[in-house]
Write an enzyme that holds these catalytic residues in place. Structure first.
Site, PDB file in Angstrom:
ATOM      1  N   LYS A   1       0.819  -1.109  -0.108  1.00 46.18           N
ATOM      2  CA  LYS A   1       0.092   0.003  -0.107  1.00 46.18           C
ATOM      3  C   LYS A   1       0.838   1.197   0.039  1.00 46.18           C
ATOM      4  CE  LYS A   1      -2.258   2.893   3.392  1.00 46.18           C
ATOM      5  NZ  LYS A   1      -1.089   3.517   3.851  1.00 46.18           N
ATOM      6  N   ASN A   2       2.097   1.155   0.701  1.00 47.65           N
ATOM      7  CA  ASN A   2       2.777   2.314   0.713  1.00 47.65           C
ATOM      8  C   ASN A   2       3.823   2.478  -0.224  1.00 47.65           C
ATOM      9  OD1 ASN A   2       1.221   2.856   2.714  1.00 47.65           O
ATOM     10  ND2 ASN A   2       2.826   2.799   4.522  1.00 47.65           N
TER      11      ASN A   2
ATOM     12  N   CYS B   1      -4.605   8.601   8.328  1.00 48.72           N
ATOM     13  CA  CYS B   1      -5.164   8.173   9.764  1.00 48.72           C
ATOM     14  C   CYS B   1      -4.734   9.249  10.735  1.00 48.72           C
ATOM     15  CB  CYS B   1      -4.466   6.946   9.966  1.00 48.72           C
ATOM     16  SG  CYS B   1      -4.953   5.323   8.947  1.00 48.72           S
TER      17      CYS B   1
ATOM     18  N   ARG C   1       0.383  15.446  11.531  1.00 51.62           N
ATOM     19  CA  ARG C   1       0.675  14.943  10.247  1.00 51.62           C
ATOM     20  C   ARG C   1       0.550  16.192   9.288  1.00 51.62           C
ATOM     21  NH1 ARG C   1      -1.614   9.215   8.352  1.00 51.62           N
ATOM     22  NH2 ARG C   1       0.505   9.282   7.188  1.00 51.62           N
TER      23      ARG C   1
ATOM     24  N   ASP D   1       4.302   1.049  11.661  1.00 53.13           N
ATOM     25  CA  ASP D   1       3.105   0.588  11.288  1.00 53.13           C
ATOM     26  C   ASP D   1       3.118  -1.050  11.719  1.00 53.13           C
ATOM     27  OD1 ASP D   1       2.265   2.399   9.344  1.00 53.13           O
ATOM     28  OD2 ASP D   1       4.260   2.164   8.826  1.00 53.13           O
TER      29      ASP D   1
ATOM     30  N   ARG E   1      -9.176   0.591   3.134  1.00 54.63           N
ATOM     31  CA  ARG E   1      -8.299   1.388   2.939  1.00 54.63           C
ATOM     32  C   ARG E   1      -6.924   0.767   2.479  1.00 54.63           C
ATOM     33  NH1 ARG E   1      -6.118   5.664   6.102  1.00 54.63           N
ATOM     34  NH2 ARG E   1      -4.314   5.846   4.340  1.00 54.63           N
TER      35      ARG E   1
END
Ligand code: EPU
Length: 439
Positions: free
Chosen positions: A24-25, A122, A127, A312, A420
């Site tokens: 995903k990243n 998130c 952020r 993560d 997601r």
């Protein structure tokens, strides 16, 4: 029935095989890179997750023809007709993801301007995007903050620059790469993040014709080129999802083979997995995870940038530590508020105390700021079913793991957040023998 609810019956070990696809990243960023090419690109191993849908849509509204074949996980992107998007179409994606900020450099190169909606992602800390905007300014972009986003222009083009990051930010490193490859002259980035997903993005850009060298001490040097072609690339696997299935095997006393997981990307995780009491076999295409013997052991753990222990990976490991003998210490040094998910674990019987101090390691940048960024977990505590709410993507998977190990049937709200970042989540859980209900 509320489709955002999953009910999970705990107490059964998860057994069997699941496959992970592209990270995903990495995947959305490689898709953004397609904007830089003069010819079409093809990305393989693409998972069916919401972040990929968001990027596909962002590319489409900017004129990229995106074709998607889910079975093979193939995405073809043709940037022949890149054009400015309507602000209203872009704003649909306000708050949905962090990815839009990475379109800035490519759009400035293609169109001389870009509009970026307010970002999502998130709720795990402030952020901010100050690094991103400072970097774009130093390449020569003009940045104007608007009520619903940021408007950028580059009337006289973008020129190579010196970037020094005070913290090795993943996003800021990617911003620099995606902007520098077509900027005039040389860009030197000091304090770069060097996560495997970033190296995979560098590989994509190199295939396109970019000249990027990774040097010692977090220095990346990019020689701008005049034009780039498209690429064909297979995305690296998702090492975060793989670690979650590993933790699910450990916590439920199960045995899960994760097809696609790669040892080199997970070395740091595997060391801690073993110290806690997990065992693994590295297979030809994947890694099999299980418990070494009955008991789990407590550890001291600090999250950090690569090659450290990923932030993560922290959440599923915390669930495992609730089942370990003795006191464990976890110091989160990447995000200031990444322990929100522990509240639900406490309601399930876990004993987890949060502290503002930097426990068990070197002082980090949050030490003087009063954020609850260290946790002490005392175990083992039996987990019991509860009604809980998912606060963020990674916390969400860890809640499901806790529910799978708990006595009774838990009700988990906000389960759509999982979509997601994890594809075919229901199918994978079912294949491993989990008992759960979700409409
Ligand atoms: N930071 C700033 N200013 C900036 C950018 C970052 O202060 O302009 C700070 C952040 O607040 C944070 C630290 O720098 O404290 C690190 O943030 P980074 O930029 O590295 O994170 P990111 O690029 O926004 C990506 C992943 C995250 C992952 C981090 C760290 C994506 C889309 N997101 O975020 O993944 O935790 O790197 O590895 O790639 C997730 O997948 O759930 C997730 C949150």
């Amino acid at each position: 029935m509320d489709i955002n609810v999953m009910r999970v019956e705990g107490g059964r070990p998860l057994m069997g095989e699941v496959a992970v696809r592209g990270a995903k990243n990495l995947v959305p960023k490689a898709m953004v890179a397609s904007l830089l090419g003069q010819t079409p690109s093809v990305l393989a191993n693409v998972p069916a997750i919401r972040d990929v849908e968001v990027v596909s849509d962002l590319l489409r509204i900017h004129g990229v023809a995106v074709e998607w074949d889910d079975d093979g996980g193939l995405v073809a992107m043709d940037p022949a007709n890149v054009d400015a998007a309507r602000v209203a179409d872009i704003s649909v994606h306000a708050g949905s993801s962090r990815i839009p900020i990475l379109l800035c450099g490519p759009l400035l190169h293609r169109l001389g301007k870009a509009f970026i909606p307010s970002l999502g992602g998130c709720a795990i800390g402030g952020r901010p995007i100050n690094y991103h905007l400072d970097i774009l300014r130093s390449f020569g972009a003009e940045v104007a903050k608007e009520p619903d986003g940021v408007l950028l222009s580059a009337p006289s083009g973008l020129r190579g620059t010196q970037v020094v990051l005070e913290y090795p930010s993943v996003g800021a490193t990617e911003q620099t790469l995606l902007t520098a490859v077509l900027a005039e002259g040389i860009t030197e980035l000091r304090g770069a993040a060097v996560e495997p997903e970033i190296m995979d993005l560098v590989a994509v850009l190199q295939k396109m014709g970019a000249i990027i060298s990774t040097e010692t001490d977090r220095v990346i040097r990019i020689e701008g080129v005049e034009s780039l072609t498209g690429f064909t690339h297979t995305a690296m696997p998702d090492r975060i999802e793989a670690a979650n299935w590993a933790a699910a095997a450990l916590v439920t006393g199960g045995d899960i083979a994760v097809a696609g997981a790669r040892q080199p990307d997970m070395m740091t995780f595997l060391n801690y997995f073993r110290k806690i009491g997990g065992a693994f076999d590295v297979l030809s295409d994947g890694i099999r995870f299980f418990r070494a013997n009955g008991k789990l052991a407590s550890i001291a753990l600090e999250t950090g940038v690569h090659p450290g222990f990923m932030t993560d990976w922290q959440q599923p490991v915390v669930v495992a530590l609730t089942q370990a003998e003795g006191l464990s210490i976890v110091h989160e040094t990447v995000y200031e508020q990444r322990f929100g998910f522990t509240e639900a674990l406490r309601s399930m019987g876990a004993r987890i105390q949060l502290y503002p101090n930097c426990l068990g390691g070197l002082p980090c940048r949050f030490g003087a700021m009063n954020y609850l960024h260290s946790a002490v977990v005392s175990g083992p505590t039996p987990l019991r079913a509860a009604e809980i709410e998912i606060p963020d993507l990674r916390g969400g998977f860890s809640h499901v793991i806790a529910a799978l190990a708990a006595q009774g049937t838990s009700t988990i709200h906000g389960i759509d957040l999982i979509d997601r970042g994890y594809e075919h989540f229901n199918d994978k859980l079912a294949a491993l023998g989990a008992r759960f209900w979700r409409d």
